[in-house]
Write a protein that holds these residues in place. Structure first.
Motif, mmCIF file in Angstrom:
data_model
loop_
_atom_site.group_PDB
_atom_site.id
_atom_site.type_symbol
_atom_site.label_atom_id
_atom_site.label_comp_id
_atom_site.label_asym_id
_atom_site.label_seq_id
_atom_site.Cartn_x
_atom_site.Cartn_y
_atom_site.Cartn_z
ATOM 1 N N ASP A 81 0.845 -1.195 0.000
ATOM 2 C CA ASP A 81 0.000 0.000 0.000
ATOM 3 C C ASP A 81 0.881 1.246 0.000
ATOM 4 N N VAL A 82 0.788 2.042 -1.070
ATOM 5 C CA VAL A 82 1.596 3.267 -1.151
ATOM 6 C C VAL A 82 0.823 4.490 -0.670
ATOM 7 N N GLY A 83 -0.362 4.273 -0.083
ATOM 8 C CA GLY A 83 -1.083 5.367 0.563
ATOM 9 C C GLY A 83 -1.966 6.196 -0.344
ATOM 10 N N THR A 84 -2.458 5.603 -1.429
ATOM 11 C CA THR A 84 -3.231 6.396 -2.400
ATOM 12 C C THR A 84 -4.691 6.606 -1.999
ATOM 13 N N LEU A 85 -5.259 5.745 -1.138
ATOM 14 C CA LEU A 85 -6.697 5.845 -0.840
ATOM 15 C C LEU A 85 -7.077 7.219 -0.298
ATOM 16 N N LYS A 86 -6.243 7.778 0.555
ATOM 17 C CA LYS A 86 -6.531 9.112 1.120
ATOM 18 C C LYS A 86 -6.732 10.140 0.014
ATOM 19 N N TYR A 87 -5.939 10.032 -1.036
ATOM 20 C CA TYR A 87 -6.012 11.002 -2.140
ATOM 21 C C TYR A 87 -7.171 10.667 -3.091
ATOM 22 N N CYS A 88 -7.563 9.400 -3.130
ATOM 23 C CA CYS A 88 -8.781 9.035 -3.875
ATOM 24 C C CYS A 88 -9.972 9.780 -3.281
ATOM 25 N N LEU A 89 -10.060 9.776 -1.952
ATOM 26 C CA LEU A 89 -11.179 10.451 -1.290
ATOM 27 C C LEU A 89 -11.084 11.966 -1.435
ATOM 28 N N ARG A 90 -9.871 12.498 -1.389
ATOM 29 C CA ARG A 90 -9.723 13.941 -1.645
ATOM 30 C C ARG A 90 -10.237 14.282 -3.041
ATOM 31 N N SER A 91 -9.928 13.420 -4.005
ATOM 32 C CA SER A 91 -10.339 13.695 -5.387
ATOM 33 C C SER A 91 -11.852 13.598 -5.545
ATOM 34 N N LEU B 192 -0.528 17.536 -5.674
ATOM 35 C CA LEU B 192 -1.674 17.488 -6.585
ATOM 36 C C LEU B 192 -2.981 17.759 -5.847
ATOM 37 N N TYR B 193 -3.088 17.271 -4.599
ATOM 38 C CA TYR B 193 -4.294 17.465 -3.771
ATOM 39 C C TYR B 193 -3.857 18.037 -2.423
ATOM 40 N N PRO B 194 -3.559 19.331 -2.363
ATOM 41 C CA PRO B 194 -2.949 19.921 -1.155
ATOM 42 C C PRO B 194 -3.906 20.071 0.028
ATOM 43 N N GLU B 195 -5.214 20.131 -0.237
ATOM 44 C CA GLU B 195 -6.168 20.374 0.842
ATOM 45 C C GLU B 195 -6.686 19.063 1.409
ATOM 46 N N LYS B 196 -6.711 18.946 2.735
ATOM 47 C CA LYS B 196 -7.300 17.792 3.383
ATOM 48 C C LYS B 196 -8.785 17.718 3.057
ATOM 49 N N SER B 197 -9.303 16.508 2.943
ATOM 50 C CA SER B 197 -10.738 16.349 2.734
ATOM 51 C C SER B 197 -11.428 16.288 4.094
ATOM 52 N N SER B 198 -12.742 16.430 4.081
ATOM 53 C CA SER B 198 -13.506 16.319 5.326
ATOM 54 C C SER B 198 -13.521 14.886 5.841
ATOM 55 N N PHE B 199 -13.024 13.936 5.029
ATOM 56 C CA PHE B 199 -13.007 12.529 5.432
ATOM 57 C C PHE B 199 -11.806 12.195 6.315
ATOM 58 N N GLU B 200 -10.902 13.145 6.465
ATOM 59 C CA GLU B 200 -9.675 12.902 7.236
ATOM 60 C C GLU B 200 -9.780 13.492 8.634
ATOM 61 N N LYS B 201 -9.033 12.904 9.543
ATOM 62 C CA LYS B 201 -9.017 13.399 10.925
ATOM 63 C C LYS B 201 -8.398 14.792 10.999
#
Length: 432
Positions: A106-116, A423-432
Motif C-alpha cells: 500500500d503506497v497510501g493512495t486511498l486518502k487522495y482518492c477520497l480527496r479527489s 496534486l491534492y494539497p487540501e485535506k478532505s472532510s473525510f480525514e481526521k
C-alpha cells in the motif's frame, strides 16, 4: 380445345401451384422463425433479460443517488502479512511469495482518492470502503458519507474467509447493505483529476460509456485461439488445462497426450480469469472477439449483477471461494461489460474505434523497481502530463518484481505522498 390452349392452361395451373407452394414455404419459415424467436425470448426472460426493453431508450435520471465503492487492504499490516504467508505456505507457493506480497503493498493512495472525490465529484452520495476489517489510520470514522464495510458483511459463504483475492471480493460487492442501485467501483489507485458527473458513465438513454483497450483474450495455448473453446466443436488442440479442456465441446472425450503448449499461462491468473470468463460468454452468446475495458472507474448495476449470479451460480461460488487470484475465476468487470455489449447497452461513441484516444482521459504512473532518482524524474514527467493533458483520471499502479526492504518501501511511499500532496494539497472532510 387445341393442344396449344391445353398446354397454356396447364402451364397456368403449374405456375399457380408453384407460387402457392412458394408462399406456403415462406409462411412456414416465418412461423418457424417466429416460434423460435418466442422460445428464445422466453428463455432470456427466465434468465432475467427482458428483450422488449434491452434495446429501447430507457430514460435515466442523471441526478439519481449513486455511491462509490473502493476495495482496500493495508499490505504493510503485520497481522495481514502473517495470514497471507500462512496461506501461501499451506498451498506450497513459496516461490511466488514476493509477487503476492508486492501486490498488496500500500503506497497510501486511498486518502487522495477520497480527496479527489470531494474535489471533483461532490454529488456522490456515499463512499463505501470494503476491507478485511482494517481501517485507515487517517480516516475520520464518523463521517456521515464514509462507511467501512467488512468482507464478513458481504460474503454469503463465510467459509470463504479470509480471502486475499480481489475477484472473490469484487464478486460480492453488490451485496453491500444500503448500496445504491447503480454504483461506481474504483480501485484504491484511481484518482479523479477533473470534474465528472453521472453523464460521464451513462447517457440519458441508458447507454453505458465504456472505453476499451486494444487488448483482448487471444490464445489460451500456442495452438488454440480462445474463440475455439465452447464453439460447439471438439478441438484436440484446445484440450489442455489452459483452454479448460475445450470447455464443454469435448465432454466425454479422452484428451490426447499433453503437447506442452500451455506455456506460462498458469502464472498469469488475471488474464486466465479473463479467458475463463470469455469461455463462459462463448457458450452463452457465441464465440467472438471481446476487448478489455481500460482500467478506470466504471458504473455497475446491482440488478444486472444479481442476474449474472443467477446465470452462473456455481462459477461465482467458486470465484468467491478462492483465497488468492486464480485462473478459474470470473472476472467480474469483464463479464458485466461484455453483457452490456451483447445486449446493446453500450454507447456507440465509446466503441473500439475511439478507445485508443491517448489524450486527455487518463494519465498513468507505474511504480516499479527503478532507482530513486529515476522515479523522481518519472513523477516530474507525470506532473507535466497532468498539466498539459488535463485528464479525467490519474492511475498509480505498481509492478514490483523484486523483494524490497522496509527502508526502500518507505522511500517509495514518501515519493508518492509528496507527489499527491502537491496534486491534492487540501485535506478532505473525510480525514481526521
Amino acid at each position: 380445345m387445341s393442344l396449344q390452349k391445353m398446354l397454356l392452361n396447364w402451364t397456368g395451373v403449374y405456375v399457380f401451384i408453384l407460387i402457392a407452394c412458394l408462399i406456403l414455404s415462406v409462411y412456414i419459415h416465418f412461423v418457424e422463425d417466429w416460434n423460435a424467436l418466442d422460445a428464445y425470448n422466453e428463455q432470456l426472460l427466465k434468465e432475467g433479460i427482458n428483450t422488449d426493453t434491452m434495446h429501447s431508450n430507457v430514460e435515466v435520471d442523471l441526478n439519481e443517488d449513486v455511491d462509490v465503492v473502493f476495495t482496500w487492504v493495508n499490505g504493510s499490516d503485520p497481522e495481514f502479512n502473517s495470514k497471507l504467508h500462512a496461506h501461501l505456505s499451506s498451498i506450497n507457493r513459496h516461490n511466488t511469495e514476493v509477487m503476492e506480497l508486492n501486490r498488496y503493498f500500500d503506497v497510501g493512495t486511498l486518502k487522495y482518492c477520497l480527496r479527489s472525490i470531494e474535489l471533483y465529484a461532490s454529488w456522490i452520495r456515499n463512499i463505501f470502503i470494503v476491507t478485511n476489517g482494517q481501517v485507515p489510520s487517517w480516516l475520520r470514522k464518523k463521517h456521515p458519507k464514509v462507511i467501512i464495510v467488512t468482507h464478513r458483511e458481504i460474503f454469503a459463504n463465510k467459509s470463504h474467509l479470509p480471502t486475499f483475492a480481489s475477484p472473490a471480493i469484487e464478486s460480492n460487492l453488490y451485496r453491500i447493505p444500503g448500496l445504491s442501485k447503480r454504483f461506481i467501483y474504483m480501485n484504491d489507485n484511481i484518482m479523479l483529476t477533473s470534474q465528472i458527473q453521472l453523464s460521464n458513465f451513462i447517457t440519458i438513454a441508458g447507454k453505458y460509456k465504456i472505453k476499451f483497450m486494444s487488448e483482448r483474450p487471444f490464445m489460451c495455448n500456442k495452438l488454440c485461439e480462445v474463440d475455439r473453446v465452447n464453439n460447439g466443436l471438439c478441438d484436440q488442440d484446445c484440450m489442455t488445462e489452459s483452454c479448460e479442456m475445450d470447455g464443454d465441446d469435448c465432454l466425454g472425450k479422452t484428451p490426447p497426450k499433453y503437447p506442452g503448449t500451455d506455456g506460462a499461462f498458469m502464472f498469469d491468473s488475471w488474464m486466465g480469469s479473463v479467458m475463463h470468463t470469455h469461455f463462459l460468454l462463448n457458450k452463452w452468446f457465441g464465440p467472438k472477439d471481446r476487448y478489455i475495458a481500460e482500467h478506470g472507474a466504471h458504473l455497475f448495476d446491482r440488478t444486472i449483477i444479481n442476474m449474472l449470479h443467477k446465470r452462473y451460480p456455481k462459477e461465482f461460488e467458486m470465484t468467491s471461494s478462492h483465497k488468492t487470484r486464480h485462473h478459474n475465476s470470473i472476472q467480474f468487470q469483464f463479464m458485466f461489460i461484455q453483457y452490456l455489449k451483447e445486449t446493446g447497452r453500450i454507447d456507440a461513441a465509446t466503441e473500439m474505434k475511439n478507445a485508443r484516444n491517448k489524450c486527455c482521459h487518463k494519465v498513468k504512473l507505474l511504480l516499479d523497481n527503478r532507482s530513486h532518482e529515476s522515479r523522481k524524474k518519472q513523477i516530474e514527467i507525470c506532473e507535466l502530463e497532468i498539466k498539459l493533458k488535463k485528464p479525467t483520471y490519474l492511475v498509480v499502479s505498481n509492478s514490483f518484481s523484486m523483494a524490497m526492504s522496509d527502508e526502500r518501501k518507505q522511500m517509495i511511499v514518501n515519493d508518492v505522498e509528496e507527489f499527491l500532496d502537491h496534486l491534492y494539497p487540501e485535506k478532505s472532510s473525510f480525514e481526521k
